[in-house]
Design a protein around this motif. Structure first.
Motif, PDB file in Angstrom:
ATOM      1  N   PHE A   5       0.830  -1.321   0.047  1.00  0.00           N
ATOM      2  CA  PHE A   5      -0.087  -0.167   0.081  1.00  0.00           C
ATOM      3  C   PHE A   5       0.870   1.156  -0.018  1.00  0.00           C
ATOM      4  CE2 PHE A   5      -2.242  -3.155   2.303  1.00  0.00           C
ATOM      5  CZ  PHE A   5      -3.317  -3.487   1.685  1.00  0.00           C
ATOM      6  N   GLY A   6       0.290   2.449  -0.566  1.00  0.00           N
ATOM      7  CA  GLY A   6       1.025   3.678  -0.311  1.00  0.00           C
ATOM      8  C   GLY A   6       0.733   4.243   0.961  1.00  0.00           C
ATOM      9  N   TRP A   7       1.598   4.968   1.414  1.00  0.00           N
ATOM     10  CA  TRP A   7       1.509   5.294   2.879  1.00  0.00           C
ATOM     11  C   TRP A   7       0.905   6.743   2.961  1.00  0.00           C
ATOM     12  CZ3 TRP A   7       7.130   4.772   4.954  1.00  0.00           C
ATOM     13  CH2 TRP A   7       7.412   3.253   5.081  1.00  0.00           C
ATOM     14  N   SER A   8       0.485   7.033   3.901  1.00  0.00           N
ATOM     15  CA  SER A   8      -0.228   8.575   4.224  1.00  0.00           C
ATOM     16  C   SER A   8       0.841   9.364   5.297  1.00  0.00           C
ATOM     17  CB  SER A   8      -1.732   8.748   4.803  1.00  0.00           C
ATOM     18  OG  SER A   8      -2.421   7.944   3.683  1.00  0.00           O
ATOM     19  N   LEU A   9       0.806  10.615   5.228  1.00  0.00           N
ATOM     20  CA  LEU A   9       1.659  11.389   6.195  1.00  0.00           C
ATOM     21  C   LEU A   9       0.838  12.209   6.768  1.00  0.00           C
ATOM     22  CD1 LEU A   9       4.525  12.192   7.176  1.00  0.00           C
ATOM     23  CD2 LEU A   9       4.675  13.456   4.966  1.00  0.00           C
ATOM     24  N   TYR A  10       0.948  12.281   8.078  1.00  0.00           N
ATOM     25  CA  TYR A  10       0.154  13.307   9.127  1.00  0.00           C
ATOM     26  C   TYR A  10       1.142  14.369   9.747  1.00  0.00           C
ATOM     27  CZ  TYR A  10      -2.336  15.525  12.887  1.00  0.00           C
ATOM     28  OH  TYR A  10      -2.620  16.564  13.713  1.00  0.00           O
ATOM     29  N   ARG A  54       9.342   5.678  -0.775  1.00  0.00           N
ATOM     30  CA  ARG A  54       8.100   5.147  -0.536  1.00  0.00           C
ATOM     31  C   ARG A  54       7.085   6.017  -1.071  1.00  0.00           C
ATOM     32  NH1 ARG A  54       7.222   0.201   2.135  1.00  0.00           N
ATOM     33  NH2 ARG A  54       5.351   0.792   1.378  1.00  0.00           N
ATOM     34  N   SER A  55       5.984   5.412  -1.538  1.00  0.00           N
ATOM     35  CA  SER A  55       5.003   6.400  -2.132  1.00  0.00           C
ATOM     36  C   SER A  55       4.028   6.913  -1.151  1.00  0.00           C
ATOM     37  CB  SER A  55       4.273   5.559  -3.155  1.00  0.00           C
ATOM     38  OG  SER A  55       3.035   5.979  -3.499  1.00  0.00           O
ATOM     39  N   ILE A  56       3.938   8.194  -1.088  1.00  0.00           N
ATOM     40  CA  ILE A  56       3.012   8.818  -0.195  1.00  0.00           C
ATOM     41  C   ILE A  56       1.821   9.228  -1.035  1.00  0.00           C
ATOM     42  CG2 ILE A  56       2.581  10.926   1.107  1.00  0.00           C
ATOM     43  CD1 ILE A  56       4.284   9.101   2.735  1.00  0.00           C
ATOM     44  N   HIS A  57       0.666   9.125  -0.643  1.00  0.00           N
ATOM     45  CA  HIS A  57      -0.578   9.200  -1.607  1.00  0.00           C
ATOM     46  C   HIS A  57      -1.214  10.206  -0.890  1.00  0.00           C
ATOM     47  CE1 HIS A  57      -3.092   5.406  -0.716  1.00  0.00           C
ATOM     48  NE2 HIS A  57      -2.780   6.138   0.440  1.00  0.00           N
ATOM     49  N   THR A  58      -1.440  10.437   0.396  1.00  0.00           N
ATOM     50  CA  THR A  58      -1.943  11.590   0.954  1.00  0.00           C
ATOM     51  C   THR A  58      -1.306  12.209   2.173  1.00  0.00           C
ATOM     52  OG1 THR A  58      -3.107  10.316   2.868  1.00  0.00           O
ATOM     53  CG2 THR A  58      -4.286  10.305   0.804  1.00  0.00           C
ATOM     54  N   ILE A  59      -1.441  13.557   2.179  1.00  0.00           N
ATOM     55  CA  ILE A  59      -0.795  14.389   3.590  1.00  0.00           C
ATOM     56  C   ILE A  59      -1.648  15.318   3.891  1.00  0.00           C
ATOM     57  CG2 ILE A  59       0.908  16.167   3.938  1.00  0.00           C
ATOM     58  CD1 ILE A  59       2.225  15.763   1.037  1.00  0.00           C
ATOM     59  N   TYR A  60      -1.798  15.224   5.221  1.00  0.00           N
ATOM     60  CA  TYR A  60      -2.768  15.909   6.316  1.00  0.00           C
ATOM     61  C   TYR A  60      -2.395  16.691   7.132  1.00  0.00           C
ATOM     62  CZ  TYR A  60      -7.183  16.524   8.223  1.00  0.00           C
ATOM     63  OH  TYR A  60      -8.486  17.097   8.967  1.00  0.00           O
ATOM     64  N   LEU A  61      -2.575  18.120   7.030  1.00  0.00           N
ATOM     65  CA  LEU A  61      -1.750  19.121   7.954  1.00  0.00           C
ATOM     66  C   LEU A  61      -3.057  19.297   8.987  1.00  0.00           C
ATOM     67  CD1 LEU A  61      -0.451  20.707   5.136  1.00  0.00           C
ATOM     68  CD2 LEU A  61       0.981  21.011   7.031  1.00  0.00           C
ATOM     69  N   GLY A  62      -2.768  18.847  10.057  1.00  0.00           N
ATOM     70  CA  GLY A  62      -3.721  18.940  11.148  1.00  0.00           C
ATOM     71  C   GLY A  62      -3.169  19.470  12.435  1.00  0.00           C
ATOM     72  N   GLY A  63      -4.099  19.897  13.566  1.00  0.00           N
ATOM     73  CA  GLY A  63      -3.680  20.499  14.507  1.00  0.00           C
ATOM     74  C   GLY A  63      -4.553  20.371  15.785  1.00  0.00           C
ATOM     75  N   GLY A  64      -4.423  21.406  16.725  1.00  0.00           N
ATOM     76  CA  GLY A  64      -3.642  22.561  16.467  1.00  0.00           C
ATOM     77  C   GLY A  64      -4.536  23.233  15.394  1.00  0.00           C
ATOM     78  N   THR A  65      -3.733  24.433  14.937  1.00  0.00           N
ATOM     79  CA  THR A  65      -4.147  25.246  13.819  1.00  0.00           C
ATOM     80  C   THR A  65      -3.002  25.497  12.768  1.00  0.00           C
ATOM     81  OG1 THR A  65      -5.623  26.883  15.380  1.00  0.00           O
ATOM     82  CG2 THR A  65      -5.250  27.614  13.382  1.00  0.00           C
ATOM     83  N   PRO A  66      -3.166  24.670  11.637  1.00  0.00           N
ATOM     84  CA  PRO A  66      -2.216  24.683  10.717  1.00  0.00           C
ATOM     85  C   PRO A  66      -2.387  25.970   9.710  1.00  0.00           C
ATOM     86  CG  PRO A  66      -3.430  22.345  10.619  1.00  0.00           C
ATOM     87  CD  PRO A  66      -4.050  23.543  11.388  1.00  0.00           C
ATOM     88  N   SER A  67      -3.409  26.707  10.001  1.00  0.00           N
ATOM     89  CA  SER A  67      -3.503  27.877   9.117  1.00  0.00           C
ATOM     90  C   SER A  67      -2.735  29.016   9.666  1.00  0.00           C
ATOM     91  CB  SER A  67      -4.962  28.360   8.993  1.00  0.00           C
ATOM     92  OG  SER A  67      -5.666  28.425  10.252  1.00  0.00           O
ATOM     93  N   LEU A  68      -2.096  28.540  10.986  1.00  0.00           N
ATOM     94  CA  LEU A  68      -1.128  29.670  11.368  1.00  0.00           C
ATOM     95  C   LEU A  68       0.220  29.683  10.449  1.00  0.00           C
ATOM     96  CD1 LEU A  68      -1.508  29.136  15.268  1.00  0.00           C
ATOM     97  CD2 LEU A  68      -2.216  31.091  13.760  1.00  0.00           C
ATOM     98  N   LEU A  69       0.381  28.798   9.905  1.00  0.00           N
ATOM     99  CA  LEU A  69       1.446  28.494   9.094  1.00  0.00           C
ATOM    100  C   LEU A  69       1.631  29.739   8.070  1.00  0.00           C
ATOM    101  CD1 LEU A  69       1.856  24.836   8.215  1.00  0.00           C
ATOM    102  CD2 LEU A  69       3.302  26.058   9.731  1.00  0.00           C
ATOM    103  N   ARG A  70       2.572  30.448   7.584  1.00  0.00           N
ATOM    104  CA  ARG A  70       2.369  31.441   6.718  1.00  0.00           C
ATOM    105  C   ARG A  70       2.768  30.307   5.262  1.00  0.00           C
ATOM    106  NH1 ARG A  70       6.704  34.699   9.665  1.00  0.00           N
ATOM    107  NH2 ARG A  70       6.518  32.981  10.981  1.00  0.00           N
ATOM    108  N   PRO A  71       2.378  30.961   4.049  1.00  0.00           N
ATOM    109  CA  PRO A  71       2.467  30.354   2.971  1.00  0.00           C
ATOM    110  C   PRO A  71       3.985  29.725   2.526  1.00  0.00           C
ATOM    111  CG  PRO A  71       1.066  32.113   2.693  1.00  0.00           C
ATOM    112  CD  PRO A  71       1.741  32.242   3.833  1.00  0.00           C
ATOM    113  N   PHE A  72       4.886  30.694   2.806  1.00  0.00           N
ATOM    114  CA  PHE A  72       6.342  30.125   2.494  1.00  0.00           C
ATOM    115  C   PHE A  72       6.770  28.998   3.407  1.00  0.00           C
ATOM    116  CE2 PHE A  72       7.643  32.909   6.147  1.00  0.00           C
ATOM    117  CZ  PHE A  72       8.633  32.499   6.613  1.00  0.00           C
TER     118      PHE A  72
END
Ligand code: SF4
Length: 392
Positions: A5-10, A54-72
């Protein structure tokens, strides 16, 4: 097993502007100054495996509040993933957003890196939002939806909470209707859980707020199912509804009990039959990544790993059943179970399946074992039946 299976990344971002009264997540409201260092540490953790083929097929940015990250910062993180992993063609990158952060400018900037966003709407009712100490108003959600569509997002989730103190059925209907009026692609509705240590639990314990009524919460769940179904959503998981083709691939990875890496403070992972949990505090996390041990750690550990525990076959099997039955439409595939464990589910658990089927809680649909409608509200009791087998 993991090889198939492909992996996911949190990726966990453990900072919030304020703490919601129901929140027991690993998040901090007084450490924003650490954000730059934290992003560097997160990138270092991503890179700590070296280039994993390894093949990663999904990424999830969770929190907390990931929208505190600036775009850069988001770009830095995603580019580290791109360098260190390979991709299969299906790719979903989700970012959780506080509606207040989801400005026109921000959404346009993150669209390059993110394919799906999840907005914490929770309720349309301002008194409820205040009770939760949410730092947004419903007008922020309306604006966020508009700007997200303009930025080109075609996969947007709204999170809602029901079964809260003082919430009447009509208030819940209003929240559901307000969410549907915004025409999202996906909706998650979770019953409030009064977690130890939270402000809401304290207020209920000291009778400052009434204890939520579980029967009313059950009615709210039924109402959600009815209204969302009428609006064209498919209830593909116990607490999740999607327009066709907009199911959350990352969460399906969890519900199929398939491998994922968890990175960031307090993140959990599950690969190579091993569960990992990272250190909780951001400052310790940063320190660990700044001063990694001289010798490479056995995979899947990273310098941030607090515990790494092998999962035995029985436990893995039970977890596959519990999580797989949550997928209401797809159910638990008998063939996939046999391919994974070399044992037939309907033979190994013949008594449990017969008993639950007789009680009208399970049914077999071709190759899949599924929860019935009446089992959805008592799903934990159904899952428990499979666990009893192990204890006997
Ligand atoms: S925004 Fe989410 S993580 Fe942050 S305090 Fe509220 S519920 Fe917790």
């Amino acid at each position: 097993m993991d090889g198939q299976f492909g992996w996911s990344l949190y990726l966990h971002i453990p900072f919030c502007a304020t703490r919601c009264t129901y929140c027991a997540f690993n998040t901090y409201t007084d450490r924003h100054a650490l954000l730059d260092e934290y992003v560097r540490a997160l990138c270092a953790e991503i890179a700590s495996f070296g280039a994993l083929n390894r093949s990663i097929h999904t990424i999830y940015l969770g929190g907390g509040t990931p929208s505190l990250l600036r775009p850069f910062q988001l770009e830095q993180i995603i580019s580290h993933v791109l360098i260190n992993f390979t991709y299969s063609p299906i790719l979903e990158i989700t970012q959780e957003l506080n509606p207040r952060d989801a400005t026109e400018e921000y959404l346009h900037a993150i669209r390059k890196y993110v394919s799906r966003i999840s907005l914490g709407m929770q309720s349309v009712n301002s008194s409820e939002l205040q009770m939760f100490s949410r730092d947004h108003e419903h007008s922020h959600v309306i604006q966020a939806m508009k700007y997200a569509r303009q930025a080109g997002f075609d996969n947007i989730n709204l999170d809602l909470i029901y079964g809260t103190p003082s919430q009447a059925l009509d208030m819940w209907r209003d929240s559901l209707q307000a969410a549907l009026d915004l025409d999202p692609d996906h909706l998650s509705a979770y019953a409030l859980s009064l977690e130890n240590g939270t402000e809401l639990k304290r207020r209920v314990t000291y009778k400052e707020l009434p204890l939520p009524d579980p029967d009313l919460a059950a009615d709210m769940y039924e109402l959600a199912s009815e209204m969302m179904e009428k609006a064209g959503f498919i209830q593909y998981e116990i607490s999740n509804w999607a327009k066709p083709g907009k199911e959350c691939l990352h969460n399906i990875q969890y519900w199929k009990n398939l491998p994922y890496l968890g990175m960031g403070a307090g993140a959990h992972g599950y690969v190579n039959q091993t569960r990992t949990v990272n250190v909780m505090k951001p400052e310790i996390y940063i320190e660990r990544l700044k001063n990694p041990p001289p010798n490479p750690l056995p995979f899947p550990q990273t310098p941030a790993t607090m515990t790494s525990e092998p999962i035995d076959r029985q436990t893995d099997m039970f977890e596959t059943i519990f999580t797989g039955l949550r997928l209401l439409n797809e159910g638990l595939s008998l063939t996939a179970f046999e391919q994974r464990y070399g044992e037939k589910l309907d033979i190994k658990f013949a008594d449990e399946i017969k008993r639950l089927t007789r009680l009208g809680l399970l049914w077999q649909d071709g190759d899949a074992l599924k929860l019935t409608k009446s089992a959805r509200l008592i799903s934990n009791r159904v899952f428990q039946e499979f666990a009893i087998e192990e204890e006997a």
